[in-house]
Design an enzyme around this catalytic site. Structure first.
Site, PDB file in Angstrom:
ATOM      1  N   LYS A  49       0.826  -1.209   0.000  1.00 38.98           N
ATOM      2  CA  LYS A  49       0.000   0.000   0.000  1.00 38.98           C
ATOM      3  C   LYS A  49       0.864   1.263   0.000  1.00 38.98           C
ATOM      4  O   LYS A  49       0.439   2.306  -0.502  1.00 38.98           O
ATOM      5  CB  LYS A  49      -0.948   0.007   1.204  1.00 38.98           C
ATOM      6  N   ARG A  82       3.110  12.247 -15.462  1.00 36.20           N
ATOM      7  CA  ARG A  82       2.591  12.154 -16.823  1.00 36.20           C
ATOM      8  C   ARG A  82       1.517  13.212 -17.097  1.00 36.20           C
ATOM      9  O   ARG A  82       0.954  13.257 -18.181  1.00 36.20           O
ATOM     10  CB  ARG A  82       2.013  10.760 -17.050  1.00 36.20           C
ATOM     11  N   GLN A 103      -6.985  11.893 -13.571  1.00 41.76           N
ATOM     12  CA  GLN A 103      -6.995  10.650 -12.784  1.00 41.76           C
ATOM     13  C   GLN A 103      -6.914  10.919 -11.283  1.00 41.76           C
ATOM     14  O   GLN A 103      -7.154  10.020 -10.474  1.00 41.76           O
ATOM     15  CB  GLN A 103      -5.802   9.770 -13.188  1.00 41.76           C
ATOM     16  N   HIS A 139      -8.743   6.522  -1.660  1.00 43.23           N
ATOM     17  CA  HIS A 139      -8.359   5.112  -1.671  1.00 43.23           C
ATOM     18  C   HIS A 139      -6.919   4.926  -1.201  1.00 43.23           C
ATOM     19  O   HIS A 139      -6.634   4.154  -0.282  1.00 43.23           O
ATOM     20  CB  HIS A 139      -8.547   4.566  -3.095  1.00 43.23           C
ATOM     21  N   TYR A 149      -3.561  -5.711 -15.947  1.00 41.72           N
ATOM     22  CA  TYR A 149      -4.200  -4.859 -16.957  1.00 41.72           C
ATOM     23  C   TYR A 149      -3.361  -3.609 -17.209  1.00 41.72           C
ATOM     24  O   TYR A 149      -3.074  -3.260 -18.359  1.00 41.72           O
ATOM     25  CB  TYR A 149      -5.607  -4.464 -16.506  1.00 41.72           C
ATOM     26  N   LYS A 201     -11.575  -3.619 -19.467  1.00 48.69           N
ATOM     27  CA  LYS A 201     -11.388  -2.622 -18.406  1.00 48.69           C
ATOM     28  C   LYS A 201     -12.682  -2.388 -17.621  1.00 48.69           C
ATOM     29  O   LYS A 201     -12.666  -2.242 -16.388  1.00 48.69           O
ATOM     30  CB  LYS A 201     -10.892  -1.301 -18.999  1.00 48.69           C
ATOM     31  N   THR A 245     -13.637  -2.796 -13.133  1.00 50.45           N
ATOM     32  CA  THR A 245     -14.387  -2.009 -12.156  1.00 50.45           C
ATOM     33  C   THR A 245     -15.508  -2.840 -11.537  1.00 50.45           C
ATOM     34  O   THR A 245     -15.768  -2.759 -10.334  1.00 50.45           O
ATOM     35  CB  THR A 245     -14.974  -0.738 -12.802  1.00 50.45           C
ATOM     36  N   GLN A 261     -14.028  -4.995  -8.923  1.00 51.52           N
ATOM     37  CA  GLN A 261     -13.785  -4.240  -7.693  1.00 51.52           C
ATOM     38  C   GLN A 261     -15.084  -4.033  -6.907  1.00 51.52           C
ATOM     39  O   GLN A 261     -15.099  -4.165  -5.681  1.00 51.52           O
ATOM     40  CB  GLN A 261     -13.150  -2.887  -8.034  1.00 51.52           C
TER      41      GLN A 261
END
Length: 263
Positions: A119, A132, A137, A145, A182, A199, A203, A206
């Site tokens: 983590k 980047r 994002q 999170h 991925y 993709k 999700t 999750q």
């Protein structure tokens, strides 16, 4: 002032810390953990400002190596947890945390420590986004999170490194194998990315994980599992927060896109 000084010197419930892991790297001190989280949040706030006059970096090779390494680490954690709990005949619904030093108990504790440490490594996800200049994002979901998982798993490795802690570790490490695989493949660029049609289902995986985690915590509370009740309640509310945030993300990203396409 006296109480705060005592708090600085001795974190509450320190005397209840698991004797097997309390002196392991980044476990002993509350302040080491909180300093690393604070540093992460400071980088989130200030790195974009420091880099505003710099071009975004590509980092292709670094991203491939990092993501594949993280997938491998989580695969190792999953394997160690699964094999060790199978040998010990752990109960998947409720397993007390016992102060045992057997081979497989220590393997579980070690795997949970690596999961906790992973983590910290995952803070790199955010740093790569910033380098980047993928600022879209850096959502509340992403930062929430990453900034909460590290301290929560510090609690786990410090006080309950074995017992029922194994179940969320097992589930989450499996999901992270899929997730980092991925991202590792995606980092190769358009030639590979065009085949990564799944993709959306990542999700959903999750969301399934959070649902299972929520139901698992609820049943542990209902059946009065011999495991710290406050941890089960914390798990329950934490899973609810993720279901809300990831559910909203899924709806905005996929459901809305789908409805626009069909108009």
């Amino acid at each position: 002032m006296v109480n705060f000084t005592i708090f600085l010197a001795h974190f509450p419930y320190e005397h209840l810390a698991d004797k097997r892991t309390k002196h392991w790297l980044l476990v002993d001190s509350f302040w080491n953990m909180i300093t690393l989280v604070a540093l992460y949040l400071l980088l989130v706030c200030y790195m974009p400002k420091w880099l505003k006059n710099h071009k975004p970096l590509e980092l292709k090779t670094i991203l491939i190596v990092y993501n594949i390494s993280m997938a491998a680490l989580n695969a190792h954690i999953f394997k160690e947890i699964f094999v060790s709990t199978w040998h010990l005949k752990y109960n998947y619904f409720c397993e007390p945390c016992k102060l045992l030093y057997s081979k497989y108990e220590m393997k579980i504790a070690t795997a949970v420590w690596w999961f906790y440490f992973s983590k910290l490594l995952e803070f790199a996800d955010t740093i790569f986004f910033i380098l980047r200049k993928k600022y879209e994002q850096l959502s509340f979901l992403h930062i929430y999170h990453h900034s909460t998982m590290f301290p929560l798993w510090w609690i786990a490795i410090k006080w309950v490194p074995t017992g029922s802690t194994f179940f969320p570790t097992l589930i989450n490490s499996f999901v992270h194998v899929v997730m980092y695989t991925y991202y590792g493949l995606s980092a190769f660029g358009p030639t590979i990315r065009k085949y990564l049609w799944w993709k959306k289902y990542l999700t959903l995986l999750q969301l399934t994980q959070f649902t299972v985690g929520l139901l698992w915590a609820v049943q542990a509370i209902v059946y009065n599992c011999d495991f710290p009740t406050w941890i089960n309640y914390a798990t329950m509310f934490y899973m609810i927060s993720f279901l809300i945030l990831f559910g909203r993300f899924y709806t905005l990203k996929y459901k809305r896109k789908c409805s626009i396409k069909h108009k």
